[in-house]
Design a protein around this motif. Structure first.
Motif, PDB file in Angstrom:
ATOM      1  N   ASN A 509      27.620  -6.053   0.586  1.00 39.48           N
ATOM      2  CA  ASN A 509      29.048  -5.777   0.794  1.00 39.48           C
ATOM      3  C   ASN A 509      29.551  -6.069   2.205  1.00 39.48           C
ATOM      4  O   ASN A 509      30.768  -6.022   2.439  1.00 39.48           O
ATOM      5  N   CYS A 510      28.659  -6.352   3.140  1.00 41.50           N
ATOM      6  CA  CYS A 510      29.079  -6.660   4.520  1.00 41.50           C
ATOM      7  C   CYS A 510      28.769  -8.134   4.775  1.00 41.50           C
ATOM      8  O   CYS A 510      27.641  -8.476   5.161  1.00 41.50           O
ATOM      9  N   PRO A 511      29.737  -9.012   4.565  1.00 45.95           N
ATOM     10  CA  PRO A 511      29.453 -10.458   4.592  1.00 45.95           C
ATOM     11  C   PRO A 511      29.024 -10.980   5.960  1.00 45.95           C
ATOM     12  O   PRO A 511      28.379 -12.028   6.037  1.00 45.95           O
ATOM     13  N   ARG A 512      29.359 -10.280   7.030  1.00 47.44           N
ATOM     14  CA  ARG A 512      29.028 -10.765   8.383  1.00 47.44           C
ATOM     15  C   ARG A 512      27.756 -10.140   8.947  1.00 47.44           C
ATOM     16  O   ARG A 512      27.359 -10.454  10.065  1.00 47.44           O
ATOM     17  N   LEU A 513      27.119  -9.276   8.197  1.00 50.07           N
ATOM     18  CA  LEU A 513      25.926  -8.588   8.694  1.00 50.07           C
ATOM     19  C   LEU A 513      24.773  -9.584   8.857  1.00 50.07           C
ATOM     20  O   LEU A 513      24.278 -10.142   7.879  1.00 50.07           O
ATOM     21  N   SER A 514      24.343  -9.794  10.114  1.00 42.51           N
ATOM     22  CA  SER A 514      23.286 -10.771  10.395  1.00 42.51           C
ATOM     23  C   SER A 514      22.148 -10.194  11.236  1.00 42.51           C
ATOM     24  O   SER A 514      21.129 -10.858  11.413  1.00 42.51           O
ATOM     25  N   LYS A 515      22.321  -8.975  11.737  1.00 39.67           N
ATOM     26  CA  LYS A 515      21.271  -8.347  12.544  1.00 39.67           C
ATOM     27  C   LYS A 515      21.047  -6.933  12.023  1.00 39.67           C
ATOM     28  O   LYS A 515      21.997  -6.139  11.967  1.00 39.67           O
ATOM     29  N   ILE A 516      19.805  -6.626  11.652  1.00 36.59           N
ATOM     30  CA  ILE A 516      19.517  -5.314  11.082  1.00 36.59           C
ATOM     31  C   ILE A 516      18.146  -4.842  11.559  1.00 36.59           C
ATOM     32  O   ILE A 516      17.183  -5.613  11.589  1.00 36.59           O
ATOM     33  N   SER A 517      18.097  -3.582  11.957  1.00 35.88           N
ATOM     34  CA  SER A 517      16.839  -2.980  12.414  1.00 35.88           C
ATOM     35  C   SER A 517      16.480  -1.830  11.485  1.00 35.88           C
ATOM     36  O   SER A 517      17.271  -0.890  11.303  1.00 35.88           O
ATOM     37  N   LEU A 518      15.266  -1.906  10.905  1.00 38.85           N
ATOM     38  CA  LEU A 518      14.808  -0.915   9.931  1.00 38.85           C
ATOM     39  C   LEU A 518      13.456  -0.335  10.331  1.00 38.85           C
ATOM     40  O   LEU A 518      12.698   0.129   9.473  1.00 38.85           O
ATOM     41  N   SER A 519      13.121  -0.351  11.597  1.00 34.99           N
ATOM     42  CA  SER A 519      11.801   0.100  12.035  1.00 34.99           C
ATOM     43  C   SER A 519      11.587   1.575  11.697  1.00 34.99           C
ATOM     44  O   SER A 519      12.515   2.392  11.770  1.00 34.99           O
ATOM     45  N   TYR A 520      10.357   1.893  11.289  1.00 34.57           N
ATOM     46  CA  TYR A 520       9.924   3.256  10.955  1.00 34.57           C
ATOM     47  C   TYR A 520      10.642   3.819   9.727  1.00 34.57           C
ATOM     48  O   TYR A 520      10.650   5.035   9.519  1.00 34.57           O
ATOM     49  N   CYS A 521      11.266   2.973   8.919  1.00 37.84           N
ATOM     50  CA  CYS A 521      11.839   3.417   7.641  1.00 37.84           C
ATOM     51  C   CYS A 521      10.744   3.255   6.583  1.00 37.84           C
ATOM     52  O   CYS A 521      10.640   2.212   5.909  1.00 37.84           O
ATOM     53  N   LYS A 522       9.944   4.279   6.411  1.00 43.34           N
ATOM     54  CA  LYS A 522       8.728   4.163   5.615  1.00 43.34           C
ATOM     55  C   LYS A 522       8.967   4.257   4.115  1.00 43.34           C
ATOM     56  O   LYS A 522       8.037   4.087   3.323  1.00 43.34           O
ATOM     57  N   ASN A 523      10.222   4.521   3.691  1.00 39.63           N
ATOM     58  CA  ASN A 523      10.519   4.555   2.257  1.00 39.63           C
ATOM     59  C   ASN A 523      10.903   3.189   1.706  1.00 39.63           C
ATOM     60  O   ASN A 523      11.166   3.059   0.507  1.00 39.63           O
ATOM     61  N   LEU A 524      10.958   2.193   2.549  1.00 38.23           N
ATOM     62  CA  LEU A 524      11.278   0.845   2.088  1.00 38.23           C
ATOM     63  C   LEU A 524      10.042   0.217   1.453  1.00 38.23           C
ATOM     64  O   LEU A 524       8.918   0.465   1.898  1.00 38.23           O
ATOM     65  N   SER A 525      10.277  -0.607   0.444  1.00 36.94           N
ATOM     66  CA  SER A 525       9.159  -1.240  -0.275  1.00 36.94           C
ATOM     67  C   SER A 525       9.373  -2.748  -0.355  1.00 36.94           C
ATOM     68  O   SER A 525      10.408  -3.280   0.070  1.00 36.94           O
ATOM     69  N   SER A 526       8.424  -3.435  -0.956  1.00 40.51           N
ATOM     70  CA  SER A 526       8.483  -4.896  -1.059  1.00 40.51           C
ATOM     71  C   SER A 526       9.650  -5.368  -1.918  1.00 40.51           C
ATOM     72  O   SER A 526      10.158  -6.486  -1.734  1.00 40.51           O
ATOM     73  N   GLU A 527      10.123  -4.527  -2.865  1.00 41.15           N
ATOM     74  CA  GLU A 527      11.234  -4.907  -3.736  1.00 41.15           C
ATOM     75  C   GLU A 527      12.534  -5.084  -2.952  1.00 41.15           C
ATOM     76  O   GLU A 527      13.515  -5.629  -3.478  1.00 41.15           O
ATOM     77  N   LEU A 528      12.541  -4.654  -1.715  1.00 45.34           N
ATOM     78  CA  LEU A 528      13.729  -4.839  -0.875  1.00 45.34           C
ATOM     79  C   LEU A 528      14.089  -6.317  -0.748  1.00 45.34           C
ATOM     80  O   LEU A 528      15.266  -6.669  -0.600  1.00 45.34           O
ATOM     81  N   ARG A 545       6.531  -1.100  11.746  1.00 47.64           N
ATOM     82  CA  ARG A 545       5.899   0.065  11.122  1.00 47.64           C
ATOM     83  C   ARG A 545       6.531   0.446   9.781  1.00 47.64           C
ATOM     84  O   ARG A 545       6.544   1.616   9.394  1.00 47.64           O
ATOM     85  N   CYS A 546       7.048  -0.523   9.070  1.00 52.23           N
ATOM     86  CA  CYS A 546       7.490  -0.288   7.691  1.00 52.23           C
ATOM     87  C   CYS A 546       6.261  -0.509   6.803  1.00 52.23           C
ATOM     88  O   CYS A 546       6.052  -1.599   6.229  1.00 52.23           O
ATOM     89  N   THR A 547       5.453   0.508   6.693  1.00 54.93           N
ATOM     90  CA  THR A 547       4.135   0.373   6.065  1.00 54.93           C
ATOM     91  C   THR A 547       4.201   0.245   4.546  1.00 54.93           C
ATOM     92  O   THR A 547       3.177   0.025   3.897  1.00 54.93           O
ATOM     93  N   GLY A 548       5.392   0.390   3.961  1.00 55.59           N
ATOM     94  CA  GLY A 548       5.523   0.234   2.511  1.00 55.59           C
ATOM     95  C   GLY A 548       5.750  -1.204   2.091  1.00 55.59           C
ATOM     96  O   GLY A 548       5.882  -1.484   0.891  1.00 55.59           O
ATOM     97  N   ILE A 549       5.825  -2.135   3.039  1.00 51.94           N
ATOM     98  CA  ILE A 549       6.077  -3.544   2.722  1.00 51.94           C
ATOM     99  C   ILE A 549       4.752  -4.294   2.710  1.00 51.94           C
ATOM    100  O   ILE A 549       3.960  -4.214   3.659  1.00 51.94           O
ATOM    101  N   PHE A 550       4.539  -5.066   1.620  1.00 48.20           N
ATOM    102  CA  PHE A 550       3.290  -5.806   1.446  1.00 48.20           C
ATOM    103  C   PHE A 550       3.582  -7.305   1.294  1.00 48.20           C
ATOM    104  O   PHE A 550       4.738  -7.740   1.402  1.00 48.20           O
ATOM    105  N   ASP A 551       2.549  -8.064   0.999  1.00 47.83           N
ATOM    106  CA  ASP A 551       2.690  -9.521   0.859  1.00 47.83           C
ATOM    107  C   ASP A 551       3.683  -9.899  -0.235  1.00 47.83           C
ATOM    108  O   ASP A 551       4.371 -10.925  -0.139  1.00 47.83           O
ATOM    109  N   ALA A 552       3.771  -9.080  -1.285  1.00 43.64           N
ATOM    110  CA  ALA A 552       4.641  -9.408  -2.419  1.00 43.64           C
ATOM    111  C   ALA A 552       6.103  -9.527  -2.007  1.00 43.64           C
ATOM    112  O   ALA A 552       6.874 -10.275  -2.626  1.00 43.64           O
ATOM    113  N   GLY A 553       6.526  -8.804  -0.956  1.00 43.28           N
ATOM    114  CA  GLY A 553       7.917  -8.858  -0.518  1.00 43.28           C
ATOM    115  C   GLY A 553       8.319 -10.262  -0.094  1.00 43.28           C
ATOM    116  O   GLY A 553       9.360 -10.786  -0.517  1.00 43.28           O
TER     117      GLY A 553
END
Length: 652
Positions: A509-528, A545-553
């Motif tokens: 929904n934010c068409p201009r969003l080009s920079k995002i920081s998600l460090s230490y958000c441990k509930n994020l997964s590869s499906e993101l 340190r987003c430890t929920g993200i794996f190679d599949a992402g």
């Protein structure tokens, strides 16, 4: 800092600062009377009037100082009475100024000057040309390097040791705390040159003392007069006072490049002279037009153009350049006058023009800005919304208050004071279409309720920092995404309650969003990363340190790029330039290979503590990402090999 002169000690020499800065202080170093820099001198009061040192002098930075003994100074005074007179007058001025400062601080100053020693200075009538210097008895002044960084503030230097003595070889003894001990000896040679030519006068020599491993630049001193002193002010053009606005007329040629430049110019001028002029004396001062444009003539001769025509063409081009410069200067002056007139026409807010007052207020933190807005309507408009429609005073009718200071709000300096209610008050005072940057870093009491206030007034927000706002959830992000259409950067680091849903909603929904920081958000997964289309506009991504993200992402990215390869309407690669995967310890070579295949515009990547990586994926990354400039492989033991280091050395 090293003490060059100590107050109350006997004066045996005066000093000239070739390089560095010294402080003129009281004996206890509590009061700084002045700072002296390059071209200044000190110690003249004690030498001229045969009194004890009136102040202490400390080297503030690394200095090069020239020493002239009292006896040699008196000889110079006899040969150059005008120079002596100028130094004498400066000494009187400094003495009077010092006495005034000490009396203002309640300190006694009982030093009385011995005017008899230089009484002939009061009746100088000689018209001796100071530009002409004698080359028969030119004395070299020894240069001493003082490194104040190597000594603590307790270091002191005895005048008996530091100042020049009557002997031809002086010894300076240095220790950690007192220079008067005999631990280390530094020998400074002062030699007498009986015969000197003009070339010697302008040619510095480098003297190296093998015994003490000291390098000194031996320079000749030439006394000149830059401006002819008037009878009313004999010091004009000679003395550089404490403020440093005057230039000393002691020119020290201590740069070998200047000497080489002088010699090259002289040789070039000699070559350009005709045979009839070969007997003429050589000089750096060239008066003829042909000599001035001789370098231009050389260039034109190569094109077989006559010398006379080259002179005229050169002169005409020079005149045209002067005319163009004159025109541009006139335009600049007119522009400056118009700007000054515009500023003069500004209405005043208190004692200052409103633009200047606005600039002053901008240096306050937002807490104090928001507090002083209650002074008046004008202050409130300047700080909050820039809306002057309610003002009735005619002097403000034509003035544009935009943009207000609330365009950028930084509340990270007062995180303990910010909660949902306070944030709502601040944002409602500003209104919509105002705020572009909002920083709530570490404001941990802000929840989804506070984010609702951001949604109400945040249509113009471009940068939003929510780092450390622990209680923010996906509901907050979903509501923000509906109104923050201009959002370009968001920091959600350490927002540990958010999941894939909230981040995907922002990206969709934010068409201009080009920079995002998600460090230490441990509930994020590869499906993101399942929908690769919403990630193709992102240029900076922090997944530390987003430890929920794996190679599949990152496999999703590679698969979709392959499937959409033949569709020209879909971008065939990502625009990611900066990627931080530090501490994503579950990633393997497969993930990095997929990133190398899809993110070929990558310029910076951090893989520190990704311990499962090998050199194979790093080599693939270096090969395919041609724009890569920064690669962080800290603690990636298996990934760092000799081969990788050689490739990096050749590539970067």
């Amino acid at each position: 800092m090293l003490k060059v002169i100590r107050e109350g000690t006997k004066a045996k020499a005066m000093f000239f600062i070739i390089k560095g800065i010294v402080e003129v202080t009281s004996e206890d170093d509590e009061i700084v009377y002045a700072e002296l820099g390059k071209g200044c001198f000190f110690g003249e009061i004690g030498v001229l009037f045969q009194v004890a040192r009136t102040t202490s002098v400390i080297a503030k930075t690394k200095c090069i100082i020239a020493i002239i003994k009292a006896s040699e100074f008196y000889e110079l005074c006899e040969k150059h009475p005008k120079v002596a007179k100028a130094i004498h007058d400066e000494a009187i001025y400094r003495y009077t100024n010092l006495k005034t400062q000490k009396e203002e601080r309640g300190k006694q100053f009982d030093v009385s000057l011995n005017e008899n020693i230089l009484s002939p200075l009061k009746s100088i009538t000689s018209d001796e040309d100071l530009f002409k210097t004698s080359t028969s008895n030119i004395k070299k002044i020894s240069l001493i390097n003082i490194n104040s960084e190597r000594n603590n503030s307790n270091n002191s230097l005895s005048n008996d040791d530091f100042e020049a003595s009557n002997a031809s070889n002086n010894t300076i003894n240095t220790t950690n705390n007192d220079i008067t001990n005999d631990t280390t000896e530094v020998t400074v040679n002062i030699s007498l040159k009986n015969t000197a030519t003009e070339k010697d006068l302008h040619s510095p020599k480098l003297v190296v003392s093998n015994d003490n491993n000291i390098t000194m630049l031996d320079s000749s001193v030439k006394v000149i007069e830059q401006n002819t002193p008037s009878p009313q002010n004999p010091n004009l053009g000679f003395i550089q006072r404490y403020s440093g606005r005057r230039r000393a007329s002691v020119a020290v040629w201590a740069d070998d490049q200047l000497s080489k430049l002088q010699q090259n110019i002289q040789n070039q001028l000699n070559k350009e002279k005709s045979p009839t002029e070969s007997n003429a004396p050589t000089n750096l001062s060239v008066s003829s037009t042909a000599q001035i444009v001789s370098p231009i003539n050389d260039a034109l001769k190569q094109d077989n153009i006559s010398e006379s025509s080259s002179v005229y063409s050169s002169l005409s081009s020079i005149s045209k350049e002067k005319e163009s410069l004159t025109q541009s200067r006139k335009q600049n002056i007119n522009q400056k006058f118009s700007e000054i007139k515009k500023k003069e026409e500004q209405p005043y807010l208190g004692p200052l023009p409103i633009d200047l007052m606005k600039k002053c207020i901008s240096f306050l933190d937002y807490k104090n800005q928001f507090r002083i807005r209650r002074i008046s309507k004008i202050f409130n408009i300047i700080i909050t919304n820039g809306n002057s429609s309610d003002l009735t005073d005619p002097k403000w009718i034509d003035y544009d208050f935009n943009p207000p200071l609330s365009t950028s709000i930084d509340l990270s300096t007062i995180p303990k004071l910010i909660n949902d209610e306070v944030l709502k008050i601040i944002l409602s005072a500003c209104g919509d279409f105002i705020i572009e940057d909002l920083n709530l870093h570490r404001c941990w009491e802000v929840t989804d309720v506070g984010c609702k206030a951001i949604e109400d007034v945040g249509s113009e927000i471009k940068n939003l920092n929510l780092l450390g706002c622990w209680d923010i959830t996906d509901n907050c992000l979903v509501s923000l995404s509906s109104n923050l259409q201009n959002l370009e950067f968001i920091d959600l680091s350490n927002c540990r309650k958010i999941t894939n849903l909230g981040v995907i909603s922002l990206l969709q929904n934010c068409p201009r969003l080009s920079k995002i920081s998600l460090s230490y958000c441990k509930n994020l997964s590869s499906e993101l990363f399942a929908n690769s289309l919403i990630w193709r506009k992102v240029k900076q991504l922090n997944l530390q340190r987003c430890t929920g993200i794996f190679d599949a992402g990152f496999a999703f990215w590679k698969e979709q790029i392959t499937q959409e390869k033949d569709d020209p309407s879909i971008p065939d690669s990502f625009h990611l330039k900066k990627l931080n995967l530090s501490d994503c310890s579950f990633l393997t070579d497969t993930a990095i290979n997929n990133i190398a295949d899809t993110c070929q515009e990558l310029e910076e990547i951090s893989l520190s503590f990704c311990c499962a990586l090998t050199d194979e994926c790093i080599l693939n990354l270096l090969t395919k990402c041609k724009e890569l400039k920064i690669l962080d492989l800290n603690y990636c033991g298996l990934a760092v090999t000799d081969e990788i280091c050689n490739v990096i050395a050749k590539k970067m």
